[in-house]
Design a protein around this motif. Structure first.
Motif, PDB file in Angstrom:
ATOM      1  N   THR A  25      80.293  50.879 -27.588  1.00  8.37           N
ATOM      2  CA  THR A  25      81.161  49.693 -27.641  1.00  8.37           C
ATOM      3  C   THR A  25      82.319  49.815 -26.669  1.00  8.37           C
ATOM      4  OG1 THR A  25      80.591  49.299 -29.967  1.00  8.37           O
ATOM      5  CG2 THR A  25      82.620  48.305 -29.163  1.00  8.37           C
ATOM      6  N   ARG A  27      83.291  47.698 -23.171  1.00  5.34           N
ATOM      7  CA  ARG A  27      84.565  46.980 -23.021  1.00  5.34           C
ATOM      8  C   ARG A  27      85.201  47.230 -21.664  1.00  5.34           C
ATOM      9  NH1 ARG A  27      86.995  48.208 -28.992  1.00  5.34           N
ATOM     10  NH2 ARG A  27      85.878  46.539 -30.071  1.00  5.34           N
ATOM     11  N   GLN A  31      77.084  43.668 -27.724  1.00  7.22           N
ATOM     12  CA  GLN A  31      78.412  43.952 -27.178  1.00  7.22           C
ATOM     13  C   GLN A  31      78.540  43.485 -25.731  1.00  7.22           C
ATOM     14  OE1 GLN A  31      81.127  45.088 -28.645  1.00  7.22           O
ATOM     15  NE2 GLN A  31      80.131  45.259 -30.626  1.00  7.22           N
ATOM     16  N   ASN A  73      77.758  54.785 -31.640  1.00  7.86           N
ATOM     17  CA  ASN A  73      77.937  53.336 -31.630  1.00  7.86           C
ATOM     18  C   ASN A  73      79.303  52.953 -31.073  1.00  7.86           C
ATOM     19  OD1 ASN A  73      76.594  50.890 -32.296  1.00  7.86           O
ATOM     20  ND2 ASN A  73      77.977  50.630 -34.016  1.00  7.86           N
ATOM     21  N   THR A  74      80.339  53.660 -31.498  1.00 10.45           N
ATOM     22  CA  THR A  74      81.700  53.394 -31.025  1.00 10.45           C
ATOM     23  C   THR A  74      81.846  53.704 -29.544  1.00 10.45           C
ATOM     24  OG1 THR A  74      82.558  53.912 -33.229  1.00 10.45           O
ATOM     25  CG2 THR A  74      84.143  53.921 -31.416  1.00 10.45           C
TER      26      THR A  74
END
Length: 196
Positions: free
Chosen positions: A140, A144, A12, A136-137
């Motif tokens: 991420t 970002r 990521q 995991n989210t």
């Protein structure tokens, strides 16, 4: 799961760096907004087409190996771009190199993503699946917010090639972490049956 999560953070981080860096690099080289659109399109369409086969690959191949090969290829592509910049090969006449790299990476991403998502359940089991997906989210979304800014500061301080070298290193580190994952899925089950 720590190995999987760490490899995901590496992926990521590299992806978020690339989203900022590639578009700005194309514009700096060509001075054309249309060129940005072409590279972006080259990075989107193959993903859609390759995704049709990604699920089949995830079902028929060992997911660990799909991820390992993909990360190694991503690292090689980022390293190629970095070297072409270092050697002065990448310029207004050769910006098509970025288009080709976008097509290749997008195709790889489409083939890899189904394996990347479906392996989570095989690593943590049904009971911990929601926790694993949530973690995991969260990782991420945090990347970002933070990584594009880091990429911008790195470009300003050290240049575009530095970002691509960092991306190559992140993908390589992700591949190393994936290499330590256990085998999962049907291949493991058939091996156990053969042995026991």
């Amino acid at each position: 799961f720590r190995l999987y999560f760490g490899s995901g953070l590496c992926q990521q981080a590299a992806q978020n760096m690339q989203q900022v860096t590639r578009s700005l690099l194309v514009f700096r080289i060509t001075g054309s907004a249309s060129a940005i659109g072409i590279v972006s399109l080259a990075g989107a369409l193959p993903h859609i087409a390759a995704s049709l086969f990604g699920g089949v690959i995830a079902d028929r191949m060992q997911k660990k190996y799909v991820l390992l090969m993909s990360f190694a290829a991503f690292s090689l592509v980022a390293l190629t771009v970095a070297v072409t910049m270092t050697l002065g090969i990448l310029n207004a006449k050769t910006w098509w190199i970025l288009v080709l790299c976008s097509v290749f990476q997008s195709s790889l991403m489409g083939l890899m993503i189904p394996a990347r998502h479906s392996i989570i359940r095989e690593i943590v089991g049904r009971e911990q699946l929601m926790n694993a997906i949530s973690l995991n989210t969260m990782g991420t979304n945090a990347w970002r917010m933070l990584i594009p800014a880091a990429a911008g500061f790195t470009i300003d301080a050290f240049g575009f090639e530095a970002v691509y070298y960092i991306m190559a290193g992140l993908y390589a580190l992700g591949a190393v972490l994936i290499a330590f994952l256990p085998l999962t899925g049907k291949i493991v089950a058939s091996t156990k049956n053969a042995v026991g």
